[in-house]
Write a protein that holds these residues in place. Structure first.
Motif, PDB file in Angstrom:
ATOM      1  N   SER A 143      41.850  38.183  39.488  1.00 13.92           N
ATOM      2  CA  SER A 143      42.242  39.578  39.684  1.00 13.92           C
ATOM      3  C   SER A 143      41.826  40.430  38.488  1.00 13.92           C
ATOM      4  N   GLY A 144      41.726  41.721  38.744  1.00 12.23           N
ATOM      5  CA  GLY A 144      41.428  42.682  37.683  1.00 12.23           C
ATOM      6  C   GLY A 144      42.048  44.012  38.034  1.00 12.23           C
ATOM      7  N   VAL A 150      40.565  40.432  33.064  1.00 12.48           N
ATOM      8  CA  VAL A 150      40.415  39.557  34.214  1.00 12.48           C
ATOM      9  C   VAL A 150      41.433  38.438  34.089  1.00 12.48           C
ATOM     10  N   ILE A 172      38.999  47.802  36.177  1.00  9.80           N
ATOM     11  CA  ILE A 172      38.242  46.897  37.049  1.00  9.80           C
ATOM     12  C   ILE A 172      38.580  47.250  38.497  1.00  9.80           C
ATOM     13  N   VAL A 175      36.341  42.601  42.533  1.00  9.78           N
ATOM     14  CA  VAL A 175      36.199  41.195  42.130  1.00  9.78           C
ATOM     15  C   VAL A 175      35.562  40.431  43.283  1.00  9.78           C
ATOM     16  N   CYS A 177      33.867  36.283  44.173  1.00  4.98           N
ATOM     17  CA  CYS A 177      33.703  34.912  43.694  1.00  4.98           C
ATOM     18  C   CYS A 177      32.498  34.264  44.353  1.00  4.98           C
ATOM     19  N   ALA A 186      33.101  34.184  38.866  1.00  5.76           N
ATOM     20  CA  ALA A 186      33.653  35.432  39.379  1.00  5.76           C
ATOM     21  C   ALA A 186      32.800  36.575  38.849  1.00  5.76           C
ATOM     22  N   THR A 188      32.980  40.778  38.261  1.00  9.93           N
ATOM     23  CA  THR A 188      33.893  41.912  38.211  1.00  9.93           C
ATOM     24  C   THR A 188      33.102  43.169  37.884  1.00  9.93           C
TER      25      THR A 188
END
Length: 358
Positions: A143-144, A150, A172, A175, A177, A186, A188
């Motif tokens: 998450s961000g 992060v 951010i 995100v 992956c 990941a 961001t």
């Protein structure tokens, strides 16, 4: 390297834009994610900006599947991701914290709190974006948000894994992956106009930030193109960029066409080709092998303001796009030259539309 080629091969169909389902709900949807439930049914998870709940929509019959997901208390929910945890289909919500919900039993499994912020970092616990992946055999969420860091979470326990990762200097906003050289990563992006790649095993940034956009980057998606790992980003500078993540020093190839900010990006495969779907004032489809737009912008005849989120899944064996709309303001989606598509208003319309595409 990614090339702008014209090589022969399966052509991407031009019949994009035929809407299969009426709109999902009447609220202001800011995020949308494709997911599954136990019997294999495809569903859409949507974040409602009004009451900060997450709706679960059955994409087969277009009805809301049970009550919305809403954490206890008054914490806002700004982002949602989907994952499979020990055989369960789960939704991971972020905002003022992190929550894990069982999609079938519709109950909260666990809750995590955002740990103290690193020294010198912006205060504010809000996590704006989240994505899930597998790391060392367990489901993790990345998450961000507003403190520009992060965070990696163990979804099974809803606990933060180690200290936040620092590098961004702005909020951010997105995100994603993926996998790079066999290792989970990941990506961001955010208000500092950069994209950063993170090695989730080593918990460190890979290489230098990806730069080139001249405005905040609100969206990034990760996938494969001809066996190579790629990313596509969308920015408020009105452009998309296509990145070859395996290149020693990735340089983003410009994809031009939007005339205003690009706030949403998703990747999928159509007829064997990797395509990107991008959204802002309108929605456009891109063949990434040729780096060219496919057909005119998507248009469904409604007046809407802005597309803030896109997700791709499969419905009746057909790649399908769900989208999030922030607000209504009388602005038409698409261009004046876009061929209109009849908007389905009933479930019978939906079935007929699906049959026309088969």
């Amino acid at each position: 390297m990614i090339k702008d080629d014209q090589e022969a091969g399966p052509q991407t169909p031009v019949r994009f834009g035929a809407q299969l389902l009426p709109p999902l709900g009447r609220g202001r949807v800011s995020k949308v994610v494709c997911a599954l439930v136990d019997d294999g049914r495809p569903v859409a998870l949507t974040c409602d900006e009004g009451d900060r709940s997450v709706g679960v929509w059955d994409m087969g019959d277009h009805r809301q599947a049970g009550r919305p997901i809403k954490p206890r208390g008054h914490d806002p929910v700004w982002g949602v991701a989907y994952g499979e945890l020990h055989g369960r289909h789960v939704a991971v919500l972020v905002g003022g914290g992190l929550w894990v919900w069982d999609l079938n039993e519709r109950r909260q499994l666990s809750r995590g709190r955002v740990q103290p912020h690193p020294p010198g970092r912006r205060e504010g616990a809000g996590q704006w974006a989240v994505a899930c992946t597998q790391l060392d055999g367990r489901l993790v969420a990345v998450s961000g948000g507003y403190d520009c860091t992060v965070r990696i979470w163990d979804v099974a326990t809803a606990t933060q894994m180690g200290d936040p990762l620092c590098g961004h200097t702005g909020v951010i906003r997105s995100v994603a992956c993926g996998v790079l050289h066999g290792h989970p990563i990941a990506l961001t992006s955010g208000e500092d106009e950069t994209i950063r790649i993170w090695d989730l095993e080593r918990r460190e940034q890979i290489g230098r930030p990806l730069t080139g956009h001249t405005g905040p980057i609100r969206a990034v998606a990760c996938g494969q193109l001809d066996g190579r790992p790629i990313a596509v980003s969308g920015s408020r500078d009105h452009t998309l960029r296509l990145w070859d993540l395996a290149a020693p020093d990735p340089a983003g190839m410009l994809l031009r066409g939007h005339t205003k900010a690009v706030d949403a990006v998703a990747l999928t495969t159509v007829a064997g080709r990797t395509v990107a779907v991008s959204g802002g004032e309108d929605v456009r489809v891109w063949d990434l092998r040729t780096s060219r737009q496919v057909g005119p912008p998507l248009f469904d005849g409604r007046d809407i303001a802005w597309v803030t989120s896109l997700a791709c899944g499969t419905l009746h064996g057909t790649p399908d796009r769900a989208r999030g709309l922030r607000r209504r303001s009388g602005t038409r989606v698409g261009s004046a030259g876009a061929p209109p598509h009849r908007l389905p208003r009933t479930h019978a319309d939906c079935r007929r539309a699906a049959g026309e595409l088969d």
